[in-house]
Design an enzyme around this catalytic site. Structure first.
Site, PDB file in Angstrom:
ATOM      1  N   ASP A 298       0.817  -1.204   0.000  1.00 12.91           N
ATOM      2  CA  ASP A 298       0.000   0.000   0.000  1.00 12.91           C
ATOM      3  C   ASP A 298       0.860   1.267   0.000  1.00 12.91           C
ATOM      4  O   ASP A 298       1.937   1.308   0.593  1.00 12.91           O
ATOM      5  CB  ASP A 298      -0.891  -0.010   1.244  1.00 12.91           C
ATOM      6  N   GLU A 342       0.970  -0.557  -5.156  1.00  8.33           N
ATOM      7  CA  GLU A 342      -0.035   0.466  -5.390  1.00  8.33           C
ATOM      8  C   GLU A 342       0.721   1.785  -5.498  1.00  8.33           C
ATOM      9  O   GLU A 342       1.136   2.367  -4.492  1.00  8.33           O
ATOM     10  CB  GLU A 342      -1.045   0.533  -4.235  1.00  8.33           C
TER      11      GLU A 342
END
Length: 610
Positions: A298, A342
């Site tokens: 993330d 990401e």
């Protein structure tokens, strides 16, 4: 304590620091170890000593590692470290390497036995791979709200309650992998797990460590891969956790401007070798102990650039950390796991091997493709002709990375509207266009990811306190959309034109990328035995007897049309078109087919190359 591991920990090269630190069962009881070099004193307190800090004082070695052996400590008992910090302040802290924790709002760590003798997934582990030349169709879920029994915030579903339903659902929809939002322990339900406290502690919300292991094992035995979201950039500021652990910024940056993140959390100091070992070990922990097949990392943009802002410059220390982590994880697991970034920036070589100077991720979410596609479909079709490049632009940069096409949880929350609801027009128009963009998504090069609820055309934004709106399947439009989603997934996974050589220009060829007047796009996906012609029409006008250039002779049979009646489209039947290619040049191709193209729809033709 293994001194080689200790040395590697301080060199920033240890990926199994959980073997050194934490609470480990021994023949004599439990051995506790924690790294806090600037602490003046530490006692381990817990249910085994009535939380008396005088009972089990820890000893500090020359490296700043504190240890204690407690003979009467047992699995299932809660504990904390009572730390006299460098400032003289006394605080009770969780164990950074705890393997289990109390359910919020309680904050203590729990002694846990990670041994598990019921694994039966060795065949899966031996055969798993990164999926470069395999179908990868990922189903992203939030465990707590996929099938939540009620809306009581204190009631959590457990892994065993959804295990079989999830397997059947994935099989039915041809999902190859499940990606779970973070399962590390975290205090605030509304963070969805992206603001963690326990990086080695599986959240107590959904069951025990062994129940999670059983869950992963069952998915593997059903032929379904399991990926977890992992947060290596920032952590919560709560005083009982990692923040100012020994009275100094042990895990976070010392400079406040670098330490404070945009999420009101602390950024990890990714330049520190001990922090690098901590995070590499945390990443490896889920793959090693729980058999996860990969991690989706993330907020990588906020690691690449200081505070995620390109204007602040590249964070070289953080980039070096990511290279080291990815290299070591790939090495440890024989290159068989997936590491997914990401990252919304244009920073180059995110998916290039570390040996070639890249960051070493296997895939990168194509957030540009997602935003361009959805923004295009929000527009009135009258104005789409001036935004043709919103659809075509992705192929201009696609081969620079190994991109993954995603419609994730981030796109169905915070007032953004769900995928179907983002579409322009009436209720029927929205579903027609949603079917068309999914046809585009699954035939576009790149692996796929969809968030739960997308497959039923959910109209309500996702709420972590509520289950998906499964009752929608009682309505004809949603039921038909779900059948379309299943058929599209089947077409994708069963035909290698849509996934083999995904990242080679040889697998994709435009027919016509410039028909802006008709809001139309057409292209070819090339497989081993079959090629596919895909035609997208984002205009409200149907076009009959349209001519398209093709690369080879043969009979072109329609295998999917988004407006067939079974999908609740405008057509009265589901009769497929058949087109015979003729030797007439069109669109720079030597042959031509002629077919009818539905409005706000897509059609896919198959030709057997043999």
């Amino acid at each position: 304590m293994d001194q080689k591991k200790v040395q590697a920990f301080f060199e920033g090269n240890e990926i199994k620091a959980y073997d050194i630190f934490g609470a480990h069962l021994t023949k004599a009881g439990v051995h506790f170890a924690v790294y806090a070099p600037n602490a003046k004193n530490i006692s381990v307190i817990g249910a085994f000593n009535n939380w008396d800090d005088k009972e089990n004082t820890m000893k500090k070695d020359a490296h700043g590692i504190w240890e204690a052996d407690v003979s009467n400590a047992k699995p299932g008992q809660s504990y904390k470290y009572r730390i006299t910090q460098a400032t003289g302040t006394i605080v009770d802290k969780m164990d950074p390497y705890a393997f289990y924790s109390e359910l919020r709002p309680n904050t203590a760590s729990i002694i846990s036995d990670l041994s598990y003798d019921k694994w039966t997934d060795q065949k899966w582990l031996d055969q798993r791979n990164k999926g470069f030349d395999s179908p990868v169709n990922i189903y992203e879920i939030h465990v707590g709200s996929w099938k939540k029994p009620d809306e009581d915030p204190e009631t959590f579903v457990h892994y065993h309650e959804i295990e079989q339903d999830l397997i059947e659902h994935c099989k039915k929809h041809h999902f190859t992998h499940v990606e779970m939002m973070p399962l590390c322990e975290y205090p605030f339900d509304g963070s969805w797990g992206y603001q963690c406290t326990g990086y080695f502690s599986s959240t107590s919300r959904y069951g025990t460590n062994h129940e999670l292991m059983h869950f992963v094992n069952a998915l593997h035995n059903a032929g379904i891969g399991v990926i977890m979201d992992f947060v290596p950039v920032h952590f919560v500021k709560d005083n009982y956790a990692l923040a100012m652990y020994d009275g100094t910024p042990l895990y976070e940056y010392a400079k406040p401007a670098d330490a404070y993140s945009q999420w009101d959390t602390y950024n990890f100091d990714l330049w520190k070798e001990e922090v690098r070992s901590f995070l590499m070990s945390a990443a490896n922990f889920w793959i090693d102990i729980y058999h996860f097949d990969g991690l989706r990392m993330d907020a990588i943009s906020n690691a690449i650039f200081w505070q995620g802002d390109k204007r602040n410059g590249v964070n070289e220390g953080a980039c070096n950390f990511m290279k080291r982590m990815n290299f070591n994880l790939h090495k440890e697991h024989d290159g068989k796991i997936m590491l997914i970034a990401e990252d919304s920036t244009d920073f180059p070589n995110v998916t290039r091997s570390t040996l070639d100077g890249g960051l070493g991720f296997d895939y990168k979410w194509d957030l540009g493709w997602m935003n361009d596609t959805l923004n295009y479909c929000k527009k009135d079709p009258i104005y789409r002709q001036w935004h043709q490049n919103s659809i075509t632009f992705s192929m201009a940069y696609f081969y620079s990375e190994r991109f993954m096409n995603v419609f994730s949880h981030d796109e169905v929350v915070h007032g953004k509207a769900t995928i179907v609801d983002k579409m322009w027009g009436s209720y029927e128009d929205k579903f027609a266009q949603a079917r068309a963009i999914y046809a585009y998504m699954f035939t576009h090069p790149g692996k796929k990811l969809n968030f739960m609820g997308n497959e039923i055309g959910q109209l309500r934004e996702w709420d972590e306190t509520k289950s998906c709106d499964w009752f929608l399947l009682e309505y004809p439009m949603h039921d038909a959309f779900n059948h379309f989603f299943q058929d599209l997934g089947k077409l994708y996974v069963e035909n290698d034109a849509f996934w083999k050589n995904d990242y080679s220009p040889e697998s994709f060829e435009w027919i016509d990328a410039d028909n802006a007047t008709h809001n139309m796009f057409s292209y070819i996906r090339k497989g081993t035995d079959k090629d596919y012609v895909i035609i997208l029409n984002f205009s409200t006008n149907p076009y009959d007897h349209q001519q398209f250039g093709v690369a080879s002779m043969g009979e072109y049979k329609e295998v999917l049309n988004t407006e067939w009646s079974k999908y609740n489209g405008n057509y009265k039947d589901d009769k497929p078109q058949k087109c015979h290619a003729v030797r007439l040049s069109r669109n720079g191709k030597p042959f031509m087919i002629e077919c009818n193209v539905p409005s706000l729809g897509a059609t896919i033709f198959e030709v057997n190359k043999k």
